[in-house]
Design a protein around this motif. Structure first.
Motif, short mmCIF file in Angstrom:
data_model
loop_
_atom_site.label_atom_id
_atom_site.label_comp_id
_atom_site.label_asym_id
_atom_site.label_seq_id
_atom_site.Cartn_x
_atom_site.Cartn_y
_atom_site.Cartn_z
N UNK A 36 0.83 -1.20 0.00
CA UNK A 36 0.00 0.00 0.00
C UNK A 36 0.85 1.24 0.00
N UNK A 37 0.31 2.31 0.56
CA UNK A 37 1.02 3.59 0.66
C UNK A 37 1.05 4.04 2.11
N UNK A 38 2.19 4.62 2.49
CA UNK A 38 2.30 5.24 3.82
C UNK A 38 1.62 6.60 3.73
N UNK A 39 0.65 6.85 4.60
CA UNK A 39 -0.11 8.10 4.55
C UNK A 39 0.19 9.01 5.74
N UNK A 40 0.71 8.45 6.83
CA UNK A 40 1.03 9.24 8.03
C UNK A 40 1.99 8.44 8.89
N UNK A 41 2.61 9.14 9.84
CA UNK A 41 3.54 8.44 10.73
C UNK A 41 3.67 9.18 12.05
N UNK A 42 4.12 8.44 13.05
CA UNK A 42 4.50 9.01 14.34
C UNK A 42 5.93 8.54 14.58
N UNK A 43 6.41 8.71 15.77
CA UNK A 43 7.79 8.34 16.08
C UNK A 43 8.07 6.86 15.82
N UNK A 44 7.16 5.96 16.14
CA UNK A 44 7.45 4.54 16.01
C UNK A 44 6.40 3.72 15.26
N UNK A 45 5.43 4.39 14.62
CA UNK A 45 4.40 3.70 13.85
C UNK A 45 4.15 4.41 12.53
N UNK A 46 3.67 3.64 11.54
CA UNK A 46 3.28 4.22 10.26
C UNK A 46 1.85 3.82 9.95
N UNK A 47 1.09 4.73 9.37
CA UNK A 47 -0.30 4.46 8.96
C UNK A 47 -0.27 4.10 7.49
N UNK A 48 -0.69 2.87 7.18
CA UNK A 48 -0.64 2.34 5.82
C UNK A 48 -2.05 2.20 5.27
N UNK A 49 -2.21 2.64 4.01
CA UNK A 49 -3.50 2.53 3.32
C UNK A 49 -3.34 1.55 2.17
N UNK A 50 -4.31 0.62 2.02
CA UNK A 50 -4.26 -0.34 0.92
C UNK A 50 -5.67 -0.77 0.54
N UNK A 51 -5.78 -1.33 -0.66
CA UNK A 51 -7.06 -1.85 -1.16
C UNK A 51 -7.19 -3.30 -0.75
N UNK A 52 -8.32 -3.63 -0.15
CA UNK A 52 -8.62 -5.00 0.27
C UNK A 52 -9.82 -5.45 -0.55
N UNK A 53 -9.69 -6.58 -1.23
CA UNK A 53 -10.78 -7.06 -2.08
C UNK A 53 -12.07 -7.27 -1.31
N UNK A 54 -11.97 -7.70 -0.07
CA UNK A 54 -13.16 -8.00 0.72
C UNK A 54 -13.86 -6.74 1.24
N UNK A 55 -13.08 -5.75 1.71
CA UNK A 55 -13.72 -4.60 2.36
C UNK A 55 -13.39 -3.26 1.73
N UNK A 56 -12.71 -3.23 0.61
CA UNK A 56 -12.38 -1.95 -0.03
C UNK A 56 -11.12 -1.34 0.55
N UNK A 57 -11.15 -0.04 0.78
CA UNK A 57 -9.99 0.69 1.30
C UNK A 57 -9.82 0.42 2.79
N UNK A 58 -8.57 0.13 3.21
CA UNK A 58 -8.28 -0.09 4.63
C UNK A 58 -7.12 0.78 5.06
N UNK A 59 -7.09 1.13 6.32
CA UNK A 59 -5.99 1.87 6.92
C UNK A 59 -5.71 1.28 8.29
#
Length: 78
Positions: A36-59
């Protein structure tokens, strides 16, 4: 709206401020089998967005050390 909901689910709220990436700077990444794509981050975590066939867009938030940048050509062999 989904990015705001995802920010509220951060696993470690005391990890510092969430920094969002501009759309044109969101790198392609993978975490295990998730591409997927990294959309946001903090000091020790990243928020990833991707397409899931079952539920659509996930983060979801992932630990930073589990996130790896990939080139477009490496993503699913394309």
């Amino acid at each position: 709206m989904s990015i705001v909901d995802a920010e509220d689910r951060h696993p470690k709220l005391a990890d510092g401020p969430t920094r969002r990436l501009p759309v044109w700077e969101m790198p392609l990444v993978n975490v295990g089998e998730v591409y997927g794509r990294a959309v946001a981050y903090t000091r020790s975590f990243g928020l990833i967005s991707w397409r899931d066939d079952a539920s659509g867009q996930r983060m979801e938030w992932f630990p930073a050390d589990a996130i790896h940048r990939v080139e477009r050509s490496d993503r699913h062999g394309r």
